[in-house]
Design an enzyme around this catalytic site. Sequence first.
Site, PDB file in Angstrom:
ATOM      1  N   PRO A  97       2.130  28.260 -81.599  1.00 31.15           N
ATOM      2  CA  PRO A  97       2.868  28.105 -80.144  1.00 31.15           C
ATOM      3  C   PRO A  97       4.208  27.208 -80.337  1.00 31.15           C
ATOM      4  CG  PRO A  97       0.569  27.141 -80.251  1.00 31.15           C
ATOM      5  CD  PRO A  97       0.741  27.951 -81.487  1.00 31.15           C
ATOM      6  N   ASN A  98       5.097  27.710 -79.613  1.00 26.84           N
ATOM      7  CA  ASN A  98       6.441  26.923 -79.020  1.00 26.84           C
ATOM      8  C   ASN A  98       7.413  26.795 -80.439  1.00 26.84           C
ATOM      9  OD1 ASN A  98       5.710  26.024 -76.458  1.00 26.84           O
ATOM     10  ND2 ASN A  98       4.277  24.908 -77.383  1.00 26.84           N
ATOM     11  N   ARG A 134      15.127  22.324 -79.243  1.00 32.77           N
ATOM     12  CA  ARG A 134      14.515  21.094 -78.433  1.00 32.77           C
ATOM     13  C   ARG A 134      13.916  19.927 -79.516  1.00 32.77           C
ATOM     14  NH1 ARG A 134      13.031  23.924 -73.713  1.00 32.77           N
ATOM     15  NH2 ARG A 134      15.198  24.310 -72.848  1.00 32.77           N
ATOM     16  N   TYR A 186      11.741  17.520 -85.043  1.00 35.60           N
ATOM     17  CA  TYR A 186      11.376  18.855 -85.846  1.00 35.60           C
ATOM     18  C   TYR A 186      12.544  19.430 -86.728  1.00 35.60           C
ATOM     19  CZ  TYR A 186       7.244  19.017 -82.673  1.00 35.60           C
ATOM     20  OH  TYR A 186       6.050  18.697 -82.325  1.00 35.60           O
ATOM     21  N   ASN A 221       1.528  27.266 -90.340  1.00 39.48           N
ATOM     22  CA  ASN A 221       1.776  26.306 -89.288  1.00 39.48           C
ATOM     23  C   ASN A 221       1.145  26.716 -87.863  1.00 39.48           C
ATOM     24  OD1 ASN A 221       2.870  24.270 -87.641  1.00 39.48           O
ATOM     25  ND2 ASN A 221       4.797  24.434 -88.309  1.00 39.48           N
ATOM     26  N   ALA A 252       0.292  23.289 -82.266  1.00 38.51           N
ATOM     27  CA  ALA A 252      -0.846  22.575 -81.733  1.00 38.51           C
ATOM     28  C   ALA A 252      -2.047  23.048 -81.947  1.00 38.51           C
ATOM     29  CB  ALA A 252      -0.579  22.528 -80.051  1.00 38.51           C
ATOM     30  N   ASP A 287     -12.526  28.907 -88.455  1.00 42.71           N
ATOM     31  CA  ASP A 287     -13.634  30.041 -88.954  1.00 42.71           C
ATOM     32  C   ASP A 287     -12.809  31.263 -89.642  1.00 42.71           C
ATOM     33  OD1 ASP A 287     -15.758  28.472 -87.892  1.00 42.71           O
ATOM     34  OD2 ASP A 287     -15.984  29.885 -85.792  1.00 42.71           O
ATOM     35  N   GLU A 314      -1.758  24.793 -95.133  1.00 42.30           N
ATOM     36  CA  GLU A 314      -1.269  24.319 -93.814  1.00 42.30           C
ATOM     37  C   GLU A 314       0.054  23.595 -94.042  1.00 42.30           C
ATOM     38  OE1 GLU A 314      -3.675  20.999 -93.075  1.00 42.30           O
ATOM     39  OE2 GLU A 314      -3.141  21.021 -91.004  1.00 42.30           O
ATOM     40  N   HIS A 322       3.291  21.655 -91.977  1.00 44.59           N
ATOM     41  CA  HIS A 322       3.891  21.030 -90.801  1.00 44.59           C
ATOM     42  C   HIS A 322       5.161  20.339 -90.988  1.00 44.59           C
ATOM     43  CE1 HIS A 322       0.059  21.370 -88.644  1.00 44.59           C
ATOM     44  NE2 HIS A 322      -0.562  20.968 -89.823  1.00 44.59           N
ATOM     45  N   ARG A 345       1.918  10.230 -86.027  1.00 47.75           N
ATOM     46  CA  ARG A 345       2.220  10.547 -84.314  1.00 47.75           C
ATOM     47  C   ARG A 345       1.046  10.036 -83.483  1.00 47.75           C
ATOM     48  NH1 ARG A 345       4.740  16.314 -83.874  1.00 47.75           N
ATOM     49  NH2 ARG A 345       5.350  15.284 -81.870  1.00 47.75           N
ATOM     50  N   ARG A 368      -3.257  14.158 -82.755  1.00 46.31           N
ATOM     51  CA  ARG A 368      -2.657  15.075 -83.782  1.00 46.31           C
ATOM     52  C   ARG A 368      -3.148  14.659 -85.094  1.00 46.31           C
ATOM     53  NH1 ARG A 368       1.935  17.707 -81.016  1.00 46.31           N
ATOM     54  NH2 ARG A 368       3.077  16.411 -79.841  1.00 46.31           N
TER      55      ARG A 368
END
Length: 148
Positions: free
Chosen positions: A15-16, A23, A28, A80, A83, A93, A104, A106, A113, A117
């Site tokens: 998400p996002n 932004r 990021y 990634n 959230a 799962d 994973e 990021h 942070r 998180r």
Amino acid sequence: MSVPITNTVYVLNGPNLNLLGMREPEIYGADTLDDIAAMLEDRARELGLEIEMRQSNHEGHLVDWLHEAQAEGAKAVLLNAAAYTHTSIALLDAIKAIRTPVIEVHLSDPSTREPFRHHSYVGLAAAKTVQGLGARSYLVALEAVAEL
Ligand code: CA2
């Protein structure tokens, strides 16, 4: 029944992340998700890999795509989960339910942070975590796939 393993690497974004580059560049970076896809495709070509890049704001899509990665014989998944990393037992799962290795990824380093998180459900089952390198986190993760 097991399917033959291909050279395709699924890159799943949560998400996002569709807003990347628009932004919070101080956290990021300035690259958009399309910029990251282009960088990954260039590097993948050199490594003899193919990229299947996806983004969704919906948890269930990410779960479905993890299942699909295994069904299609993906070599690995870069995930990634944004959230959902910190909240989603469903993603944990799903990662445990597939044999496809999941790395994973990021952009930021969540461990430096806010406390909420610091815990990663994804990290409990991921083969490896690459974080805190901005867009380069994805490239380093892709290079790790080439070593598998
Ligand atoms: O650092 C990362 O890659 C994160 O997965 C990004 C997530 C965050 O919830 C994780 O803790 C760490 C947030 C992605 C939100 O993306 C935005 C993009 C542009 C503007 C605002 C948010």
